[in-house]
Design a protein around this motif. Sequence first.
Motif, PDB file in Angstrom:
ATOM      1  N   LYS A 169      44.699  13.285 -36.220  1.00  8.90           N
ATOM      2  CA  LYS A 169      45.592  12.138 -36.091  1.00  8.90           C
ATOM      3  C   LYS A 169      46.169  11.593 -37.383  1.00  8.90           C
ATOM      4  CE  LYS A 169      43.522  10.247 -31.857  1.00  8.90           C
ATOM      5  NZ  LYS A 169      42.986   9.023 -31.211  1.00  8.90           N
ATOM      6  N   ALA A 170      45.553  11.851 -38.533  1.00  9.93           N
ATOM      7  CA  ALA A 170      45.946  11.148 -39.753  1.00  9.93           C
ATOM      8  C   ALA A 170      47.117  11.829 -40.448  1.00  9.93           C
ATOM      9  CB  ALA A 170      44.759  11.030 -40.703  1.00  9.93           C
ATOM     10  N   ASP A 171      47.703  11.099 -41.385  1.00  5.56           N
ATOM     11  CA  ASP A 171      48.762  11.645 -42.226  1.00  5.56           C
ATOM     12  C   ASP A 171      48.224  12.145 -43.556  1.00  5.56           C
ATOM     13  OD1 ASP A 171      51.058  10.841 -40.493  1.00  5.56           O
ATOM     14  OD2 ASP A 171      50.279   8.839 -40.943  1.00  5.56           O
ATOM     15  N   ALA A 237      43.281  20.219 -36.886  1.00  5.03           N
ATOM     16  CA  ALA A 237      44.731  20.083 -36.744  1.00  5.03           C
ATOM     17  C   ALA A 237      45.278  21.156 -35.821  1.00  5.03           C
ATOM     18  CB  ALA A 237      45.403  20.160 -38.120  1.00  5.03           C
ATOM     19  N   ALA A 238      44.825  22.399 -36.003  1.00  4.25           N
ATOM     20  CA  ALA A 238      45.303  23.490 -35.156  1.00  4.25           C
ATOM     21  C   ALA A 238      44.942  23.250 -33.702  1.00  4.25           C
ATOM     22  CB  ALA A 238      44.732  24.813 -35.651  1.00  4.25           C
ATOM     23  N   GLU A 239      43.720  22.777 -33.454  1.00  2.26           N
ATOM     24  CA  GLU A 239      43.300  22.491 -32.076  1.00  2.26           C
ATOM     25  C   GLU A 239      44.163  21.401 -31.445  1.00  2.26           C
ATOM     26  OE1 GLU A 239      39.216  21.481 -32.226  1.00  2.26           O
ATOM     27  OE2 GLU A 239      38.554  23.470 -32.902  1.00  2.26           O
ATOM     28  N   ALA A 240      44.646  20.470 -32.270  1.00  2.35           N
ATOM     29  CA  ALA A 240      45.476  19.371 -31.761  1.00  2.35           C
ATOM     30  C   ALA A 240      46.951  19.742 -31.709  1.00  2.35           C
ATOM     31  CB  ALA A 240      45.277  18.134 -32.639  1.00  2.35           C
ATOM     32  N   GLY A 241      47.274  21.005 -32.029  1.00  2.00           N
ATOM     33  CA  GLY A 241      48.669  21.432 -32.009  1.00  2.00           C
ATOM     34  C   GLY A 241      49.463  20.957 -33.203  1.00  2.00           C
ATOM     35  N   ARG A 242      48.767  20.678 -34.304  1.00  2.00           N
ATOM     36  CA  ARG A 242      49.443  20.191 -35.496  1.00  2.00           C
ATOM     37  C   ARG A 242      49.524  21.290 -36.546  1.00  2.00           C
ATOM     38  NH1 ARG A 242      46.963  14.908 -37.906  1.00  2.00           N
ATOM     39  NH2 ARG A 242      49.077  14.752 -38.769  1.00  2.00           N
ATOM     40  N   ASP A 243      50.486  21.143 -37.427  1.00  2.00           N
ATOM     41  CA  ASP A 243      50.604  21.998 -38.594  1.00  2.00           C
ATOM     42  C   ASP A 243      49.747  21.380 -39.695  1.00  2.00           C
ATOM     43  OD1 ASP A 243      51.366  23.309 -40.929  1.00  2.00           O
ATOM     44  OD2 ASP A 243      53.457  23.500 -40.313  1.00  2.00           O
ATOM     45  N   PRO A 244      48.795  22.099 -40.274  1.00  2.00           N
ATOM     46  CA  PRO A 244      47.985  21.510 -41.352  1.00  2.00           C
ATOM     47  C   PRO A 244      48.808  20.954 -42.506  1.00  2.00           C
ATOM     48  CG  PRO A 244      47.006  23.558 -40.595  1.00  2.00           C
ATOM     49  CD  PRO A 244      48.337  23.450 -39.916  1.00  2.00           C
ATOM     50  N   ARG A 245      50.043  21.451 -42.654  1.00  3.50           N
ATOM     51  CA  ARG A 245      50.885  20.940 -43.734  1.00  3.50           C
ATOM     52  C   ARG A 245      51.371  19.516 -43.475  1.00  3.50           C
ATOM     53  NH1 ARG A 245      55.758  24.157 -44.125  1.00  3.50           N
ATOM     54  NH2 ARG A 245      55.463  24.382 -41.878  1.00  3.50           N
ATOM     55  N   GLU A 246      51.109  18.999 -42.271  1.00  4.95           N
ATOM     56  CA  GLU A 246      51.455  17.611 -42.004  1.00  4.95           C
ATOM     57  C   GLU A 246      50.570  16.656 -42.800  1.00  4.95           C
ATOM     58  OE1 GLU A 246      51.281  16.568 -37.895  1.00  4.95           O
ATOM     59  OE2 GLU A 246      52.100  18.487 -37.219  1.00  4.95           O
ATOM     60  N   ILE A 247      49.424  17.109 -43.231  1.00  2.00           N
ATOM     61  CA  ILE A 247      48.389  16.226 -43.754  1.00  2.00           C
ATOM     62  C   ILE A 247      48.323  16.351 -45.273  1.00  2.00           C
ATOM     63  CG2 ILE A 247      45.938  15.614 -43.632  1.00  2.00           C
ATOM     64  CD1 ILE A 247      46.039  17.351 -40.920  1.00  2.00           C
ATOM     65  N   ARG A 248      48.587  15.257 -45.966  1.00  2.00           N
ATOM     66  CA  ARG A 248      48.448  15.249 -47.417  1.00  2.00           C
ATOM     67  C   ARG A 248      46.968  15.175 -47.792  1.00  2.00           C
ATOM     68  NH1 ARG A 248      51.972  14.812 -51.354  1.00  2.00           N
ATOM     69  NH2 ARG A 248      54.196  14.511 -50.908  1.00  2.00           N
TER      70      ARG A 248
END
Length: 786
Positions: A169-171, A237-248
């Motif tokens: 969920k985080a940025d 992140a992958a499990e949540a359907g996110r791109d790891p590059r979203e997260i600083r």
Amino acid sequence: MDYGHPLRFGVLLTPGEPAGPGALEDLMDLARLSEELGYDLVAFSGGPAQADPWTLASWAAGRTSRVRLLAAPAPDGNPAVLARAAASLDLLADGRVDLALAPARDAGAVGEAIDVIRGMWSASERSPLYVEGKHHRVAGADRGPAPARTVPLWIDGADPALLRLAGQKADGWTSPRALGTPPASPGDTAVEEAAGPEAAPAAAGLATEGPAADRSGADGAWLGELVAAQDVIDAAAAEAGRDPREIRRLARIAGRFTPARGGFLAGPPEKWIADLLPLVVDAGFATFVLEAGDPETLRRFAAEVVPALRTAVGRERRARGVVESAPARSAFVRSKRREGIDYDAVPASLAATAVEPGDAAYARVRSTYLRGGSPGLVLRPGTPAEVGEAIRFARTQPVKLSIRSGGHGISGRSTNNGGIVIDVSRLNTIEVLDKETRRVRIGPGARWSDVAAALAPYGWALSSGDYGGVGVGGLATAGGIGWLVREHGLTIDHMRAVEMVLADGSQVRADEHDNPELFWGVRGAGANFGIVTSFEFEVDEVGDVGFAQFVLDATDTADFLERWGAAMEAAPRDVTSAVILGRPRPGQPLIAQMMAVVDSDDADTIVSRLQPLAATAPLMDYSIQVLPYAAVMHVPPGTHDAQGEPVTRAALADHLTPELSAAAARLVRSGLTYFFHIRSVGGAASDVAPDATAYAGRSANFQLVAFGHNRRDLDPAWDALLPHFSGQYINFETDRRPERVREAYPGDTLRRLRALKRRYDPGKVFRDNFAIDPAEDDVTPGAAAG
């Protein structure tokens, strides 16, 4: 493990004891110094004085103008209250706030807090917020305010559950302890020796798990620990359907500049660079926050480490084939994207300020003053070059394009549904070029209220509409009927040059000598040829003015309109007035509101000018003041949040004849309009030849506009008035029928405009605001009104 994020550098400032005014003022001096040195971020810890980091960040917001502020609130606060506070601070700081969540409870509570915070910021959703959680409950809270931009949420901690939450969920994620050799304590003379880990100050503003870690060992185990933490985040992140590059990824560092190499981050600048490089290219960190409380360390790090580390990282990334790019847009934002727009192709120069439907700032840019919208992308260029990039991008997308300056436009065409909006509100400078000739340069994103305020100290003014919230760009390319029009003419009559970006993205200047035909067309039909990025005007000397408001019994509506029209045509040019008629109410007189401006500060002159106007109908109430013109135009900035779509019909008329007055009275009496507005024109505006500019309605003494609920009912009633009109004022018209274009630009005017359209915009990039069709050569005989 390198995510390719651009490097950012910050400072963590900690107040010493005692935390008195002097010590805190010193801390603010360090915050300002950090900004001057080019740091990207300033964070605060409570330190031994236990000062509140949130308060310190709020204080710093008023003492700085560029640097971002990492605010760390108390961990057990109400997340809905925190969301409002963070959004308010972000608005006051002009979009410079990051929010660090330092958990005092388990990760589940933090996850729910994130849901509440983001739900509160989703002000574009008009329904109340409901959250039923184990730790937090929100029962129908009004959403908002939305922050100036999407505020990044950082998770601070190394607990596996927190790492997974950061991925879900985080940025951003913050390493829980500072890495490096702590600075020497005050008075410590053994600067050549690395201090032990126990000497590091705790970063109370961010959650900590102990003192700074002295990474002086050579076995690389510590680097493996950080990589393992990143792996947990990436997997979640992958499990949540996110791109790891979203997260600083942020690393706090502490070090000492010494002549000889010591422990981790202990030694000369080249030793720091060698120590930090693996954190970027092997462990995925791209944001570094330096724990330092002395100006010299801040200066040395900024001057000797930051540029050299950027160079080293760039060289290593090129060797590894890593492309530097900003963090990927979040999965939530991507889920709100609209079809038909290639979001990934948005130019890098525009991406940072662009607003998508999933962004928190969307609530403030989706709609305009009168029209609700839901564009798929709002681009907000800040330079003429960026305007060119925005146009070149937009013309490749198969969606509608709208142009916006102030967002007030009655026609509602500065927003759309599912398309692209190019918003030039950031181009809002107001500059005096020559005091002798009263020449000024104004950006299209400035508001006329701000223009009037900027010109007032010089004793100047520019006739510019009758409402200060209007943006310069839309009005100054269409005409400009305002409170000084009868004495000083239209806004376009004061234009001396424009700088603009054409449909192909190129920049040109147009005036009487350079591109004179384009300059002719810009004055009345400018939205057809490009986006003006600056205007040059010759303004007038204007002091205090008389401003009057009258309430009149207009029950005999036709008689009142005819009498008022005759009084205005007979009035000296230094008086301009307007009339508003509302919907009739059973059993009550029909009320007319009249407003007037007299360009004089002499009471006797003002009263003599106003008496004939006040005598046009029974007077029920009035107010007369002597005010600066800037006070008449003053409108505080506000958010445009309209719903629905305006329905208006507009026209120009040479005279309020008995026939037109009677027909207008019947329309008002029908109840089909809830707002009927007539403004006086004529005077100096009619001194200009009809073919001198693309604005052709020079003979008109009046401009009329009717607001209705739907075009199905309003069109037949309005069409019955068409024989009485002499032209069209495009800024108040929402009718898309081609007849309106021919009314605004009759005969030779339209032929010249079509030739210009063929030359400057043959592909009809600009086609959403009374578009000229370049394919038509001739005007149908008799099509022009009047």
